[in-house]
Design a protein around this motif. Structure first.
Motif, mmCIF file in Angstrom:
data_model
loop_
_atom_site.group_PDB
_atom_site.id
_atom_site.type_symbol
_atom_site.label_atom_id
_atom_site.label_comp_id
_atom_site.label_asym_id
_atom_site.label_seq_id
_atom_site.Cartn_x
_atom_site.Cartn_y
_atom_site.Cartn_z
ATOM 1 N N ASP A 1 19.127 7.908 10.181
ATOM 2 C CA ASP A 1 17.800 8.523 10.075
ATOM 3 C C ASP A 1 17.206 8.190 8.701
ATOM 4 O OD1 ASP A 1 16.446 11.798 9.684
ATOM 5 O OD2 ASP A 1 15.583 10.056 10.674
ATOM 6 N N GLN A 2 16.038 7.564 8.712
ATOM 7 C CA GLN A 2 15.417 7.108 7.481
ATOM 8 C C GLN A 2 14.752 8.285 6.788
ATOM 9 O OE1 GLN A 2 15.964 3.801 7.168
ATOM 10 N NE2 GLN A 2 15.007 3.544 5.185
ATOM 11 N N GLN A 3 15.241 8.669 5.611
ATOM 12 C CA GLN A 3 14.662 9.786 4.878
ATOM 13 C C GLN A 3 13.422 9.370 4.096
ATOM 14 O OE1 GLN A 3 17.361 12.672 2.906
ATOM 15 N NE2 GLN A 3 18.966 11.203 3.393
ATOM 16 N N VAL A 4 13.342 8.100 3.758
ATOM 17 C CA VAL A 4 12.178 7.563 3.044
ATOM 18 C C VAL A 4 11.597 6.459 3.915
ATOM 19 C CG1 VAL A 4 11.391 6.390 0.962
ATOM 20 C CG2 VAL A 4 13.187 8.121 0.803
ATOM 21 N N LYS A 5 10.340 6.646 4.310
ATOM 22 C CA LYS A 5 9.753 5.737 5.289
ATOM 23 C C LYS A 5 8.554 5.002 4.715
ATOM 24 C CE LYS A 5 11.007 8.911 9.008
ATOM 25 N NZ LYS A 5 10.532 9.708 10.151
ATOM 26 N N GLN A 6 8.580 3.713 4.856
ATOM 27 C CA GLN A 6 7.414 2.906 4.538
ATOM 28 C C GLN A 6 7.011 2.250 5.846
ATOM 29 O OE1 GLN A 6 9.634 1.319 0.737
ATOM 30 N NE2 GLN A 6 7.463 0.821 0.509
ATOM 31 N N ASN A 7 6.027 2.825 6.488
ATOM 32 C CA ASN A 7 5.724 2.459 7.862
ATOM 33 C C ASN A 7 4.973 1.153 8.017
ATOM 34 O OD1 ASN A 7 7.000 4.714 9.064
ATOM 35 N ND2 ASN A 7 5.266 5.993 8.466
ATOM 36 N N SER A 8 4.416 0.652 6.926
ATOM 37 C CA SER A 8 3.712 -0.629 7.004
ATOM 38 C C SER A 8 4.611 -1.715 6.435
ATOM 39 C CB SER A 8 2.409 -0.582 6.214
ATOM 40 O OG SER A 8 1.535 0.363 6.742
ATOM 41 N N PRO A 9 5.120 -2.601 7.271
ATOM 42 C CA PRO A 9 5.986 -3.656 6.743
ATOM 43 C C PRO A 9 5.233 -4.657 5.876
ATOM 44 C CG PRO A 9 5.864 -3.772 9.151
ATOM 45 C CD PRO A 9 5.020 -2.628 8.722
ATOM 46 N N SER A 10 3.917 -4.792 6.110
ATOM 47 C CA SER A 10 3.167 -5.763 5.326
ATOM 48 C C SER A 10 1.731 -5.305 5.142
ATOM 49 C CB SER A 10 3.206 -7.147 5.998
ATOM 50 O OG SER A 10 2.591 -7.089 7.255
ATOM 51 N N LEU A 11 1.113 -5.849 4.091
ATOM 52 C CA LEU A 11 -0.267 -5.510 3.747
ATOM 53 C C LEU A 11 -0.895 -6.734 3.088
ATOM 54 C CD1 LEU A 11 -2.466 -3.277 3.305
ATOM 55 C CD2 LEU A 11 -1.381 -2.838 1.092
ATOM 56 N N SER A 12 -2.122 -7.035 3.475
ATOM 57 C CA SER A 12 -2.833 -8.171 2.889
ATOM 58 C C SER A 12 -4.143 -7.682 2.286
ATOM 59 C CB SER A 12 -3.100 -9.227 3.967
ATOM 60 O OG SER A 12 -3.719 -10.359 3.398
ATOM 61 N N VAL A 13 -4.405 -8.074 1.031
ATOM 62 C CA VAL A 13 -5.565 -7.562 0.298
ATOM 63 C C VAL A 13 -6.231 -8.724 -0.446
ATOM 64 C CG1 VAL A 13 -6.180 -6.117 -1.675
ATOM 65 C CG2 VAL A 13 -4.624 -5.250 0.036
ATOM 66 N N GLN A 14 -7.510 -8.622 -0.601
ATOM 67 C CA GLN A 14 -8.243 -9.636 -1.367
ATOM 68 C C GLN A 14 -8.117 -9.356 -2.861
ATOM 69 O OE1 GLN A 14 -9.332 -11.721 0.904
ATOM 70 N NE2 GLN A 14 -10.033 -13.228 -0.599
ATOM 71 N N GLU A 15 -7.999 -10.413 -3.635
ATOM 72 C CA GLU A 15 -7.940 -10.266 -5.086
ATOM 73 C C GLU A 15 -9.125 -9.442 -5.594
ATOM 74 O OE1 GLU A 15 -8.070 -14.039 -7.090
ATOM 75 O OE2 GLU A 15 -7.753 -13.167 -9.070
ATOM 76 N N GLY A 16 -8.836 -8.541 -6.515
ATOM 77 C CA GLY A 16 -9.883 -7.706 -7.092
ATOM 78 C C GLY A 16 -10.090 -6.389 -6.364
ATOM 79 N N ARG A 17 -9.603 -6.301 -5.121
ATOM 80 C CA ARG A 17 -9.740 -5.056 -4.353
ATOM 81 C C ARG A 17 -8.566 -4.127 -4.645
ATOM 82 N NH1 ARG A 17 -13.452 -5.407 0.010
ATOM 83 N NH2 ARG A 17 -14.968 -7.019 -0.555
ATOM 84 N N ILE A 18 -8.617 -2.953 -4.054
ATOM 85 C CA ILE A 18 -7.535 -1.984 -4.234
ATOM 86 C C ILE A 18 -6.453 -2.216 -3.182
ATOM 87 C CG2 ILE A 18 -8.723 -0.268 -2.803
ATOM 88 C CD1 ILE A 18 -7.470 1.901 -4.608
ATOM 89 N N SER A 19 -5.202 -2.137 -3.621
ATOM 90 C CA SER A 19 -4.058 -2.136 -2.695
ATOM 91 C C SER A 19 -3.525 -0.714 -2.646
ATOM 92 C CB SER A 19 -2.951 -3.062 -3.185
ATOM 93 O OG SER A 19 -3.366 -4.399 -3.208
ATOM 94 N N ILE A 20 -3.292 -0.219 -1.448
ATOM 95 C CA ILE A 20 -2.722 1.126 -1.281
ATOM 96 C C ILE A 20 -1.469 1.010 -0.438
ATOM 97 C CG2 ILE A 20 -3.074 3.461 -0.420
ATOM 98 C CD1 ILE A 20 -6.073 3.077 -0.846
ATOM 99 N N LEU A 21 -0.343 1.333 -1.048
ATOM 100 C CA LEU A 21 0.937 1.290 -0.340
ATOM 101 C C LEU A 21 1.412 2.725 -0.127
ATOM 102 C CD1 LEU A 21 1.103 -1.233 -2.729
ATOM 103 C CD2 LEU A 21 2.817 -1.857 -1.049
ATOM 104 N N ASN A 22 1.834 3.020 1.079
ATOM 105 C CA ASN A 22 2.167 4.383 1.448
ATOM 106 C C ASN A 22 3.663 4.584 1.667
ATOM 107 O OD1 ASN A 22 -0.542 5.549 1.636
ATOM 108 N ND2 ASN A 22 -0.826 4.092 3.300
ATOM 109 N N CYS A 23 4.072 5.818 1.442
ATOM 110 C CA CYS A 23 5.480 6.185 1.594
ATOM 111 C C CYS A 23 5.538 7.635 2.057
ATOM 112 C CB CYS A 23 6.185 6.013 0.253
ATOM 113 S SG CYS A 23 7.928 6.440 0.233
ATOM 114 N N ASP A 24 6.323 7.904 3.089
ATOM 115 C CA ASP A 24 6.521 9.262 3.582
ATOM 116 C C ASP A 24 8.003 9.611 3.478
ATOM 117 O OD1 ASP A 24 4.243 8.042 5.728
ATOM 118 O OD2 ASP A 24 3.815 9.965 4.783
ATOM 119 N N TYR A 25 8.283 10.888 3.282
ATOM 120 C CA TYR A 25 9.684 11.288 3.191
ATOM 121 C C TYR A 25 9.916 12.544 4.012
ATOM 122 C CZ TYR A 25 7.875 14.367 -0.535
ATOM 123 O OH TYR A 25 7.162 15.291 -1.261
#
Lengths: 114, 115
Positions: A1-25
């Motif tokens: 059972d995964q206690q720390v979850k990162q549900n998005s395996p990948s994310l693509s963003v344009q240079e200069g924009r904001i990147s938001i990486l999520n984590c649930d526990y």
């Protein structure tokens, strides 16, 4: 059972924009959270951390937000740069003294496109 | 260099062979950790040393896995009678702190492939 979850395996963003990486526990006893960045063929490198007594910690372009009631944290990178392209791991810890250990998520691969 | 180094970087072993993986931590770092990272997974804790004392080996998957740090600096992770499921990247990390969740400095890892 995964206690720390990162549900998005990948994310693509344009240079200069904001990147938001999520984590649930799932473990409400977690009281310290860290983000590590990993380039291919290298070990992870520490990026930023946050204690559960705070809801925000900022270091340059990197900000981590913690929402304890939702058991959710996020890493914001702004502005994103091509050199930020890497795998980002969320990790959490709980317990006292030598019983503390890091529990890691599966990682999110970020691609920042020029 | 001043970072954590690991050797070998790559190891191919036949099933049943014994292997030894070496970690040179940053000089003066008290804490040393070994992790196993399978493909597409996050690092999984194996064992933790504070100086030469192995304080936690709860993550070692079987008694085929053994780690030592006899003089409180260099550490060796030994895997006996390797199995295919042992194939993974083995990461070593060290830390100046006694606190196990403070910033850890990682080596590049040893990629073990068991055929």
């Amino acid at each position: 059972d995964q206690q720390v979850k990162q549900n998005s395996p990948s994310l693509s963003v344009q240079e200069g924009r904001i990147s938001i990486l999520n984590c649930d526990y799932t473990n409400s006893m977690f009281d310290y959270f860290l983000w590590y960045k990993k380039y291919p063929a290298e070990g992870p490198t520490f990026l930023i951390s946050i204690s559960s007594i705070k809801d925000k910690n900022e270091d340059g372009r990197f900000t981590v937000f913690l929402n304890k009631s939702a058991k959710h944290l996020s890493l914001h990178i702004v502005p994103s740069q091509p050199g930020d392209s890497a795998v980002y791991f969320c990790a959490a810890s709980a317990g006292a003294g030598n019983n503390r250990k890091l529990i890691w998520g599966l990682g999110t691969s970020l691609a920042v496109n020029p | 260099g001043a970072g954590v180094s690991q050797s070998p970087r790559y190891k191919v072993a036949k099933r049943g062979q014994d292997v030894a993986l070496r970690c040179d931590p940053i000089s003066g770092h008290v804490s040393l950790f070994w992790y196993q990272q399978a493909l597409g997974q996050g690092p999984e804790f194996l064992t933790y040393f504070q100086n030469e004392a192995q304080l936690d080996k709860s993550g070692l998957p079987s008694d085929r896995f053994f780690a030592e740090r006899p003089e409180g600096s260099v550490s060796t992770l030994k895997i006996q009678r390797t199995q295919q499921e042992d194939s993974a990247v083995y990461l070593c990390a060290s830390s100046l702190s006694l606190w196990r969740d403070n910033e850890q400095f990682f080596g590049p890892g040893t990629r073990l492939t068991v055929l």
